[in-house]
Design a protein around this motif. Sequence first.
Motif, PDB file in Angstrom:
ATOM      1  N   GLY A   1      16.303   3.653   2.870  1.00 40.97           N
ATOM      2  CA  GLY A   1      16.591   5.075   2.744  1.00 40.97           C
ATOM      3  C   GLY A   1      15.543   5.459   1.552  1.00 40.97           C
ATOM      4  N   GLU A   2      16.101   6.547   0.992  1.00 39.89           N
ATOM      5  CA  GLU A   2      15.321   7.312  -0.113  1.00 39.89           C
ATOM      6  C   GLU A   2      15.273   6.538  -1.452  1.00 39.89           C
ATOM      7  OE1 GLU A   2      15.240  11.817  -1.215  1.00 39.89           O
ATOM      8  OE2 GLU A   2      16.991  11.513   0.006  1.00 39.89           O
ATOM      9  N   THR A   3      16.613   5.786  -1.775  1.00 39.22           N
ATOM     10  CA  THR A   3      16.478   4.982  -2.978  1.00 39.22           C
ATOM     11  C   THR A   3      15.713   3.879  -2.891  1.00 39.22           C
ATOM     12  OG1 THR A   3      18.936   5.870  -3.364  1.00 39.22           O
ATOM     13  CG2 THR A   3      18.277   3.931  -4.308  1.00 39.22           C
ATOM     14  N   GLU A   4      16.034   3.060  -1.782  1.00 39.04           N
ATOM     15  CA  GLU A   4      15.237   1.913  -1.715  1.00 39.04           C
ATOM     16  C   GLU A   4      13.505   1.877  -1.377  1.00 39.04           C
ATOM     17  OE1 GLU A   4      19.269   1.555  -0.075  1.00 39.04           O
ATOM     18  OE2 GLU A   4      17.696   2.951   0.543  1.00 39.04           O
ATOM     19  N   SER A   5      13.392   3.029  -0.945  1.00 35.53           N
ATOM     20  CA  SER A   5      11.813   3.230  -0.757  1.00 35.53           C
ATOM     21  C   SER A   5      11.189   3.851  -2.019  1.00 35.53           C
ATOM     22  CB  SER A   5      11.306   4.199   0.565  1.00 35.53           C
ATOM     23  OG  SER A   5      12.134   5.445   0.058  1.00 35.53           O
ATOM     24  N   SER A   6      11.926   4.333  -2.525  1.00 34.44           N
ATOM     25  CA  SER A   6      11.266   5.109  -4.003  1.00 34.44           C
ATOM     26  C   SER A   6      11.371   3.894  -4.945  1.00 34.44           C
ATOM     27  CB  SER A   6      12.110   6.411  -4.635  1.00 34.44           C
ATOM     28  OG  SER A   6      13.351   5.827  -4.719  1.00 34.44           O
TER      29      SER A   6
ATOM     30  N   GLN B   1      10.283   0.926  -4.725  1.00 31.78           N
ATOM     31  CA  GLN B   1       9.065   0.158  -4.586  1.00 31.78           C
ATOM     32  C   GLN B   1       8.149   0.708  -5.477  1.00 31.78           C
ATOM     33  OE1 GLN B   1       8.475  -2.604  -2.263  1.00 31.78           O
ATOM     34  NE2 GLN B   1      10.870  -2.376  -2.362  1.00 31.78           N
ATOM     35  N   ILE B   2       7.970   2.007  -5.516  1.00 33.78           N
ATOM     36  CA  ILE B   2       7.048   2.288  -6.813  1.00 33.78           C
ATOM     37  C   ILE B   2       7.314   2.328  -8.158  1.00 33.78           C
ATOM     38  CG2 ILE B   2       7.361   4.970  -6.222  1.00 33.78           C
ATOM     39  CD1 ILE B   2       4.404   5.463  -6.335  1.00 33.78           C
TER      40      ILE B   2
ATOM     41  N   TRP C   1       3.972   6.450  -2.120  1.00 33.67           N
ATOM     42  CA  TRP C   1       5.345   6.755  -1.819  1.00 33.67           C
ATOM     43  C   TRP C   1       5.216   8.617  -1.569  1.00 33.67           C
ATOM     44  CZ3 TRP C   1       9.817   9.443  -3.812  1.00 33.67           C
ATOM     45  CH2 TRP C   1      11.024   9.323  -2.974  1.00 33.67           C
ATOM     46  N   VAL C   2       5.700   8.722  -0.213  1.00 31.32           N
ATOM     47  CA  VAL C   2       5.914  10.107   0.094  1.00 31.32           C
ATOM     48  C   VAL C   2       7.517  10.575  -0.016  1.00 31.32           C
ATOM     49  CG1 VAL C   2       5.774  11.842   1.809  1.00 31.32           C
ATOM     50  CG2 VAL C   2       3.950  10.440   1.522  1.00 31.32           C
ATOM     51  N   GLY C   3       7.873  11.241  -0.684  1.00 28.97           N
ATOM     52  CA  GLY C   3       9.231  11.801  -0.992  1.00 28.97           C
ATOM     53  C   GLY C   3       9.442  13.102  -1.882  1.00 28.97           C
ATOM     54  N   TRP C   4      10.601  13.475  -2.102  1.00 30.98           N
ATOM     55  CA  TRP C   4      11.066  14.754  -2.697  1.00 30.98           C
ATOM     56  C   TRP C   4      10.368  14.759  -4.143  1.00 30.98           C
ATOM     57  CZ3 TRP C   4      11.442  17.209   1.131  1.00 30.98           C
ATOM     58  CH2 TRP C   4      12.338  17.060   2.308  1.00 30.98           C
ATOM     59  N   TRP C   5       9.795  16.063  -4.634  1.00 25.81           N
ATOM     60  CA  TRP C   5       9.235  16.352  -5.784  1.00 25.81           C
ATOM     61  C   TRP C   5      10.332  15.917  -6.986  1.00 25.81           C
ATOM     62  CZ3 TRP C   5       8.269  21.874  -7.312  1.00 25.81           C
ATOM     63  CH2 TRP C   5       9.389  22.533  -7.040  1.00 25.81           C
TER      64      TRP C   5
ATOM     65  N   GLY D   1       0.758  -1.272  -0.042  1.00 23.33           N
ATOM     66  CA  GLY D   1       0.088   0.038   0.085  1.00 23.33           C
ATOM     67  C   GLY D   1       0.813   1.280   0.001  1.00 23.33           C
ATOM     68  N   LEU D   2       1.959   1.334   0.820  1.00 20.88           N
ATOM     69  CA  LEU D   2       2.764   2.692   1.080  1.00 20.88           C
ATOM     70  C   LEU D   2       4.119   1.913   1.299  1.00 20.88           C
ATOM     71  CD1 LEU D   2       2.951   5.616   1.632  1.00 20.88           C
ATOM     72  CD2 LEU D   2       2.479   4.865   4.025  1.00 20.88           C
ATOM     73  N   SER D   3       4.986   2.609   0.401  1.00 17.40           N
ATOM     74  CA  SER D   3       6.256   2.539   0.930  1.00 17.40           C
ATOM     75  C   SER D   3       6.898   3.837   1.574  1.00 17.40           C
ATOM     76  CB  SER D   3       7.314   2.506  -0.704  1.00 17.40           C
ATOM     77  OG  SER D   3       8.567   1.985  -0.252  1.00 17.40           O
ATOM     78  N   ALA D   4       7.917   3.212   2.475  1.00 22.59           N
ATOM     79  CA  ALA D   4       8.471   4.287   3.420  1.00 22.59           C
ATOM     80  C   ALA D   4       9.863   3.820   3.920  1.00 22.59           C
ATOM     81  CB  ALA D   4       7.426   4.236   4.698  1.00 22.59           C
ATOM     82  N   MET D   5      10.207   4.845   4.544  1.00 26.32           N
ATOM     83  CA  MET D   5      11.860   4.613   5.027  1.00 26.32           C
ATOM     84  C   MET D   5      12.250   4.634   6.397  1.00 26.32           C
ATOM     85  SD  MET D   5      13.124   7.922   2.841  1.00 26.32           S
ATOM     86  CE  MET D   5      11.852   8.768   2.126  1.00 26.32           C
ATOM     87  N   TYR D   6      12.662   3.718   7.173  1.00 23.08           N
ATOM     88  CA  TYR D   6      13.002   3.734   8.671  1.00 23.08           C
ATOM     89  C   TYR D   6      14.321   3.312   8.756  1.00 23.08           C
ATOM     90  CZ  TYR D   6       7.929   3.479   8.893  1.00 23.08           C
ATOM     91  OH  TYR D   6       6.614   3.637   8.981  1.00 23.08           O
ATOM     92  N   GLY D   7      15.256   3.250   7.767  1.00 18.53           N
ATOM     93  CA  GLY D   7      16.769   3.006   8.129  1.00 18.53           C
ATOM     94  C   GLY D   7      17.430   4.046   8.402  1.00 18.53           C
TER      95      GLY D   7
END
Length: 457
Positions: free
Chosen positions: A273-278, A280-281, A289-293, A207-213
């Motif tokens: 981190g950003e790379t791995e979580s982005s 996913q989408i 996914w919530v991230g930088w534009w 449903g949602l990718s996110a980053m916790y690392g």
Amino acid sequence: MDHARKAIWRRAGGALVLTGVLGLGTLAVQAQGATTLYGLKAGKPYNGTKLKFLICCLAAGQFAQLSKMTGEGSEFQKLTGITAQWENTPYGALQQKELVEATTGGTTYDVVSWVDAWGEALKPYLLPLNSRIKADKINLKDYPNAYIEASTDSKGNIIGIPFRGHPLVLFYRKDVFKELGLPVPRTWQAAVSTAQTIQKRKPGMVGLSAMYGVSAGQNLFSWVSMLWGNGGDILDKNNRPVFNNAKGVQATQLYIDMLRKDKIVPAAATTFGETESSNQILQGKAAMWVGWWWYWSQFADPKTVAPAVLNNVGFAPAPGWAGGTTQNYALVWPIGIFKNSKNPDAAWEFIKYVTNTDVQKKVASNRSVPAEADNTIVTFSGMNDPKVNAANGGIPKVGAQALRTARTLPQVRSWAEIQSVLEVGINKMANGADVKATLDGMARDVDAIQKRAGYYR
């Protein structure tokens, strides 16, 4: 030069001086030889000056384009006689290199750009720009408040001009949302329920990718947005930690529950981190996914995105807090001048050029080289420009909307230490540590950091 613009030049003192530009309005009109295109000084008073710019990441499209536009044979050199050498320092080494240059009184570099949260330790070594801004009529109201706050020192001096900046946006699969008849969530709580619905009706899709690392503070981006939206904060007005109060616990619990309880986030996100979580989408594994534009360029590139995802990624401002507000983190890189620069006036001409809205619109609209395409632009007028939006699928306007209420991280010189405590604590909770107990321990550590830094006894 834009083909819609016709330049009018005259010969003066052996040099070409711009006297007017049709179609550019007042920005590029010379007044008694005082200014030229982009508000730069006419007559090339700094002709032959070679600037050194302490920066990183020339692979970023915006930087790649601007470095070419300010080097040998560039438009900037033709207008001013100045050239700039961009130092391509690795990102991981940039902050330390900047601090060494500043605190040792180095004269190697004239210009520097930094990530917002690094600034408080750097600002004492940079030139105040207030008088220059006033003289050149730089419109600071055209920038998001968060960007200006990060560019201002504790005495109210503007020590940088916003240069590169990013709002947080929610990227989502338009085709999936259309198929399931789902509205785009406007709050984090709605994002959780939407993600749960997607996982029930689309088995195999996250449903949602996110980053916790633990990765340069990246696991804090959504967390601080939740914290602020719920009325909490990292530090109070006296710079004491308050993220472990009731509002902080509530916001943090939601963030951790997305991974551990609701399971709408990949289990492997504890290392993301950003790379791995982005990814996913990008790879079609996640619906949101919530991230930088600036990631939009990747989502629009057939070389980097899965075929099913191409042309199917929508975007909206990052969620807010149900019953609270929307106050998401806005990252900004200001650009300023070292006090020890031997060429401060030439450096100011360089800063005016690379931060000029017309220059930035030219860069953000240029998609002729896919690897250098970049929708990044920092003024509201630039973000709302029709040409910029046409080149970037409309995401600049959405970014402008997100930035109206966005915030920046605490401007404290101890932020690097604080960030380390926070990102490690977030990762511990993501791996099962109790939320309240961990937040309390983090607060004690941050309190000790703030006392050592002299913010209070």
